[in-house]
Write a protein that holds these residues in place. Structure first.
Motif, PDB file in Angstrom:
ATOM      1  N   LEU A  40       0.799  -1.226   0.000  1.00 55.32           N
ATOM      2  CA  LEU A  40       0.000   0.000   0.000  1.00 55.32           C
ATOM      3  C   LEU A  40       0.832   1.277   0.000  1.00 55.32           C
ATOM      4  O   LEU A  40       0.294   2.354  -0.171  1.00 55.32           O
ATOM      5  CB  LEU A  40      -0.935  -0.002   1.217  1.00 55.32           C
ATOM      6  N   GLY A  41       2.126   1.173   0.175  1.00 54.52           N
ATOM      7  CA  GLY A  41       2.963   2.359   0.225  1.00 54.52           C
ATOM      8  C   GLY A  41       3.180   2.961  -1.149  1.00 54.52           C
ATOM      9  O   GLY A  41       2.574   2.552  -2.148  1.00 54.52           O
ATOM     10  N   SER A  42       4.099   3.909  -1.212  1.00 56.78           N
ATOM     11  CA  SER A  42       4.345   4.626  -2.466  1.00 56.78           C
ATOM     12  C   SER A  42       4.839   3.704  -3.575  1.00 56.78           C
ATOM     13  O   SER A  42       4.607   3.966  -4.747  1.00 56.78           O
ATOM     14  CB  SER A  42       5.351   5.753  -2.233  1.00 56.78           C
ATOM     15  N   GLY A  43       5.514   2.618  -3.224  1.00 54.65           N
ATOM     16  CA  GLY A  43       6.013   1.695  -4.237  1.00 54.65           C
ATOM     17  C   GLY A  43       4.983   0.704  -4.730  1.00 54.65           C
ATOM     18  O   GLY A  43       5.176   0.034  -5.741  1.00 54.65           O
ATOM     19  N   GLY A  44       3.865   0.576  -4.014  1.00 55.75           N
ATOM     20  CA  GLY A  44       2.807  -0.333  -4.407  1.00 55.75           C
ATOM     21  C   GLY A  44       3.302  -1.753  -4.589  1.00 55.75           C
ATOM     22  O   GLY A  44       4.047  -2.273  -3.769  1.00 55.75           O
ATOM     23  N   PHE A  45       2.902  -2.361  -5.689  1.00 54.01           N
ATOM     24  CA  PHE A  45       3.241  -3.755  -5.943  1.00 54.01           C
ATOM     25  C   PHE A  45       4.714  -3.991  -6.276  1.00 54.01           C
ATOM     26  O   PHE A  45       5.124  -5.128  -6.474  1.00 54.01           O
ATOM     27  CB  PHE A  45       2.344  -4.346  -7.027  1.00 54.01           C
ATOM     28  N   SER A  46       5.533  -2.932  -6.279  1.00 57.74           N
ATOM     29  CA  SER A  46       6.972  -3.139  -6.469  1.00 57.74           C
ATOM     30  C   SER A  46       7.555  -3.932  -5.295  1.00 57.74           C
ATOM     31  O   SER A  46       8.644  -4.497  -5.418  1.00 57.74           O
ATOM     32  CB  SER A  46       7.703  -1.811  -6.647  1.00 57.74           C
ATOM     33  N   ARG A  47       6.826  -4.011  -4.191  1.00 57.51           N
ATOM     34  CA  ARG A  47       7.256  -4.839  -3.068  1.00 57.51           C
ATOM     35  C   ARG A  47       7.460  -6.284  -3.523  1.00 57.51           C
ATOM     36  O   ARG A  47       8.318  -7.001  -3.021  1.00 57.51           O
ATOM     37  CB  ARG A  47       6.230  -4.797  -1.937  1.00 57.51           C
ATOM     38  N   LEU A  48       6.676  -6.716  -4.505  1.00 54.56           N
ATOM     39  CA  LEU A  48       6.814  -8.078  -5.017  1.00 54.56           C
ATOM     40  C   LEU A  48       8.174  -8.275  -5.683  1.00 54.56           C
ATOM     41  O   LEU A  48       8.718  -9.383  -5.660  1.00 54.56           O
ATOM     42  CB  LEU A  48       5.683  -8.409  -5.976  1.00 54.56           C
ATOM     43  N   ASP A  49       8.734  -7.218  -6.258  1.00 53.16           N
ATOM     44  CA  ASP A  49      10.076  -7.314  -6.845  1.00 53.16           C
ATOM     45  C   ASP A  49      11.092  -7.651  -5.755  1.00 53.16           C
ATOM     46  O   ASP A  49      11.991  -8.472  -5.974  1.00 53.16           O
ATOM     47  CB  ASP A  49      10.471  -6.004  -7.535  1.00 53.16           C
ATOM     48  N   ARG A  50      10.954  -7.039  -4.593  1.00 53.73           N
ATOM     49  CA  ARG A  50      11.869  -7.331  -3.489  1.00 53.73           C
ATOM     50  C   ARG A  50      11.735  -8.792  -3.064  1.00 53.73           C
ATOM     51  O   ARG A  50      12.728  -9.474  -2.826  1.00 53.73           O
ATOM     52  CB  ARG A  50      11.602  -6.419  -2.297  1.00 53.73           C
ATOM     53  N   HIS A  51      10.499  -9.285  -2.967  1.00 56.11           N
ATOM     54  CA  HIS A  51      10.303 -10.693  -2.607  1.00 56.11           C
ATOM     55  C   HIS A  51      11.000 -11.609  -3.614  1.00 56.11           C
ATOM     56  O   HIS A  51      11.646 -12.587  -3.243  1.00 56.11           O
ATOM     57  CB  HIS A  51       8.820 -11.039  -2.548  1.00 56.11           C
ATOM     58  N   ARG A  52      10.873 -11.283  -4.882  1.00 59.37           N
ATOM     59  CA  ARG A  52      11.513 -12.112  -5.917  1.00 59.37           C
ATOM     60  C   ARG A  52      13.036 -12.025  -5.839  1.00 59.37           C
ATOM     61  O   ARG A  52      13.744 -12.996  -6.112  1.00 59.37           O
ATOM     62  CB  ARG A  52      10.996 -11.717  -7.295  1.00 59.37           C
ATOM     63  N   GLU A  53      13.564 -10.859  -5.460  1.00 53.75           N
ATOM     64  CA  GLU A  53      15.010 -10.709  -5.285  1.00 53.75           C
ATOM     65  C   GLU A  53      15.514 -11.574  -4.132  1.00 53.75           C
ATOM     66  O   GLU A  53      16.584 -12.181  -4.225  1.00 53.75           O
ATOM     67  CB  GLU A  53      15.375  -9.244  -5.064  1.00 53.75           C
ATOM     68  N   VAL A  54      14.763 -11.638  -3.048  1.00 56.37           N
ATOM     69  CA  VAL A  54      15.136 -12.510  -1.927  1.00 56.37           C
ATOM     70  C   VAL A  54      15.112 -13.964  -2.390  1.00 56.37           C
ATOM     71  O   VAL A  54      16.031 -14.738  -2.117  1.00 56.37           O
ATOM     72  CB  VAL A  54      14.198 -12.302  -0.716  1.00 56.37           C
ATOM     73  N   ALA A  55      14.077 -14.340  -3.133  1.00 58.99           N
ATOM     74  CA  ALA A  55      13.930 -15.718  -3.595  1.00 58.99           C
ATOM     75  C   ALA A  55      15.051 -16.117  -4.558  1.00 58.99           C
ATOM     76  O   ALA A  55      15.482 -17.272  -4.558  1.00 58.99           O
ATOM     77  CB  ALA A  55      12.569 -15.909  -4.256  1.00 58.99           C
ATOM     78  N   SER A  56      15.531 -15.177  -5.346  1.00 60.42           N
ATOM     79  CA  SER A  56      16.578 -15.496  -6.320  1.00 60.42           C
ATOM     80  C   SER A  56      17.980 -15.380  -5.738  1.00 60.42           C
ATOM     81  O   SER A  56      18.957 -15.718  -6.403  1.00 60.42           O
ATOM     82  CB  SER A  56      16.465 -14.568  -7.537  1.00 60.42           C
ATOM     83  N   GLY A  57      18.086 -14.885  -4.508  1.00 58.34           N
ATOM     84  CA  GLY A  57      19.391 -14.730  -3.881  1.00 58.34           C
ATOM     85  C   GLY A  57      20.046 -13.391  -4.147  1.00 58.34           C
ATOM     86  O   GLY A  57      21.150 -13.129  -3.680  1.00 58.34           O
ATOM     87  N   GLU A  58      19.364 -12.502  -4.873  1.00 57.10           N
ATOM     88  CA  GLU A  58      19.919 -11.178  -5.170  1.00 57.10           C
ATOM     89  C   GLU A  58      19.896 -10.263  -3.944  1.00 57.10           C
ATOM     90  O   GLU A  58      20.623  -9.279  -3.899  1.00 57.10           O
ATOM     91  CB  GLU A  58      19.117 -10.506  -6.291  1.00 57.10           C
TER      92      GLU A  58
END
Length: 137
Positions: A40-58
């Motif tokens: 819900l913050g200013s980044g909106g669904f970009s939070r999902l990008d962070r989740h994917r980065e954690v999952a990929s090891g980035e």
């Protein structure tokens, strides 16, 4: 959609035991997991990008319970289901609990993690929960 509520769909290929921050040791069976959160913050669904980065090891910083699951090599993000409404807890309350206390340290829910044996079953219950929660919003 700028932001709202999401449920990450995660395949866990084998049983694992995780040390999940203050929650402690958590044993998870192999299968499909859905983690419900808000963007819900200013980044909106970009939070999902962070989740994917954690999952990929980035990205290896662990802030949230889901980071411990996503950071394990047996876990793979397979998709997500999104709703434009702020219905995070309404969605989570409609889903079966996989681990009591997971992902809900800032609310009154029992859990924000659900589990199913297969992808089709998980997608079905999560899509239904998002639809019902949005209809009631």
């Amino acid at each position: 959609m700028a932001g709202g509520t999401y449920t990450l769909l995660v395949e866990l290929e084998r049983p694992v035991t995780l040390e999940v921050g203050a929650l402690g040791e958590v044993a998870l069976d192999a299968g499909w997991y859905g983690y419900t959160g808000s963007a819900l913050g200013s980044g909106g669904f970009s939070r999902l990008d962070r989740h994917r980065e954690v999952a990929s090891g980035e990205h290896d910083v662990r802030h949230w319970h889901v980071d411990y699951l996503l950071g394990h090599d047996a876990a793979t993000v397979r998709g997500d289901i999104r709703t434009a409404d702020d219905v995070e807890c309404a969605v989570a309350r409609q889903l079966p609990d996989a681990v009591v206390g997971f992902g809900c340290s800032d609310c009154e829910c029992t859990s924000h993690l659900t589990r199913a044996d297969d992808e089709a079953s998980l997608r079905g219950v999560v899509e239904d929960a998002h639809r019902v929660a949005s209809d009631e919003a």
